[in-house]
Design a protein around this motif. Structure first.
Motif, PDB file in Angstrom:
ATOM      1  N   THR A 157       0.812  -1.224   0.000  1.00  0.00           N
ATOM      2  CA  THR A 157       0.000   0.000   0.000  1.00  0.00           C
ATOM      3  C   THR A 157       0.847   1.278   0.000  1.00  0.00           C
ATOM      4  O   THR A 157       0.343   2.348  -0.325  1.00  0.00           O
ATOM      5  N   GLN A 158       2.104   1.149   0.363  1.00  0.00           N
ATOM      6  CA  GLN A 158       2.992   2.311   0.453  1.00  0.00           C
ATOM      7  C   GLN A 158       3.631   2.609  -0.904  1.00  0.00           C
ATOM      8  O   GLN A 158       3.528   1.817  -1.830  1.00  0.00           O
ATOM      9  N   THR A 159       4.329   3.743  -0.981  1.00  0.00           N
ATOM     10  CA  THR A 159       5.058   4.104  -2.199  1.00  0.00           C
ATOM     11  C   THR A 159       6.551   4.129  -1.906  1.00  0.00           C
ATOM     12  O   THR A 159       6.966   4.234  -0.752  1.00  0.00           O
ATOM     13  N   GLY A 160       7.359   4.018  -2.954  1.00  0.00           N
ATOM     14  CA  GLY A 160       8.796   4.192  -2.837  1.00  0.00           C
ATOM     15  C   GLY A 160       9.577   3.036  -2.251  1.00  0.00           C
ATOM     16  O   GLY A 160      10.731   3.208  -1.884  1.00  0.00           O
ATOM     17  N   LEU A 204      15.092   1.636  -3.034  1.00  0.00           N
ATOM     18  CA  LEU A 204      13.809   1.002  -2.737  1.00  0.00           C
ATOM     19  C   LEU A 204      13.852   0.153  -1.460  1.00  0.00           C
ATOM     20  O   LEU A 204      12.802  -0.125  -0.869  1.00  0.00           O
ATOM     21  N   ASP A 205      15.039  -0.253  -1.034  1.00  0.00           N
ATOM     22  CA  ASP A 205      15.168  -1.018   0.208  1.00  0.00           C
ATOM     23  C   ASP A 205      15.217  -0.127   1.450  1.00  0.00           C
ATOM     24  O   ASP A 205      14.921  -0.590   2.553  1.00  0.00           O
ATOM     25  N   GLU A 206      15.585   1.128   1.302  1.00  0.00           N
ATOM     26  CA  GLU A 206      15.720   2.019   2.471  1.00  0.00           C
ATOM     27  C   GLU A 206      14.422   2.157   3.272  1.00  0.00           C
ATOM     28  O   GLU A 206      14.450   2.059   4.500  1.00  0.00           O
ATOM     29  N   PRO A 207      13.253   2.393   2.650  1.00  0.00           N
ATOM     30  CA  PRO A 207      12.023   2.485   3.448  1.00  0.00           C
ATOM     31  C   PRO A 207      11.696   1.186   4.184  1.00  0.00           C
ATOM     32  O   PRO A 207      11.135   1.217   5.279  1.00  0.00           O
ATOM     33  N   ILE A 208      12.068   0.057   3.596  1.00  0.00           N
ATOM     34  CA  ILE A 208      11.836  -1.237   4.245  1.00  0.00           C
ATOM     35  C   ILE A 208      12.727  -1.344   5.476  1.00  0.00           C
ATOM     36  O   ILE A 208      12.275  -1.744   6.557  1.00  0.00           O
TER      37      ILE A 208
END
Length: 186
Positions: A46-49, A81-85
């Motif tokens: 549901t999130q972006t980025g 793309l892994d940073e928000p995770i």
């Protein structure tokens, strides 16, 4: 119909992601509890980025139901793309979590391909794979890439038959994978 995923597809997409990536799903969600894994995967969709965002997912829809997915992105976007995770995992677990880098550079990376078992053998996986490959070629990248689990002989045979060639071995979440690529014609 193959279409871009939306936030509303998250609950249908999460089990397909988990089915395809097993231990990697545990790494990306910070838990081994199946219900929590599905909940957290759906949240990322549901999130972006992030790599699991609906922005990076194409779905195959039949009779109003998501029956297959493919997650793809450019290799040079992988670390971003892994940073928000990683940030979310720190919040959920209270510790820094290492995510193995799966790709990099001027390639279009197939992160996840999954088809609901009830729809297997109907060409849906091949259709999704081709849609993803076409998207990467439109982006002007040099190759289409993926990681194939070395213990999955069926996937290895399929990808080699489709023109993918192993170029190196990677360790991802404790497993050994062949990083395979298929160059785009220029």
């Amino acid at each position: 119909m193959i279409r871009q995923a939306t936030e509303k597809d998250a609950e249908q997409i999460a089990p397909l992601i988990e089915q395809a990536i097993h231990e990697i799903a545990e790494t990306l969600t910070g838990t081994q509890e199946k219900e929590m894994i599905l909940e957290r995967l759906a949240w990322f969709v549901t999130q972006t980025g992030n790599r699991l965002s609906h922005e990076n997912i194409l779905v195959k829809e039949l009779d109003g139901r998501v029956v297959g997915i493919v997650i793809t992105y450019a290799g040079f976007d992988a670390a971003r793309l892994d940073e928000p995770i990683k940030r979310q995992l720190r919040e959920w677990t209270g510790r820094d979590v290492q995510i193995d880098q799966e790709t990099e550079g001027d390639v279009y990376y197939l992160d996840t391909l999954s088809v609901d078992a009830a729809y297997g053998g109907k060409g849906i996986g091949s259709e999704l794979l081709q849609a993803a490959a076409d998207e990467g070629e439109r982006c002007g990248l040099r190759a289409f890439t993926l990681n194939a689990d070395q213990t999955n002989a069926g996937a290895q045979r399929l990808y080699r038959r489709l023109g993918f060639v192993p170029v190196k071995t990677l360790a991802i979440s404790g497993g050994q994978f062949d990083y395979m690529e298929r160059p785009y014609s220029t």
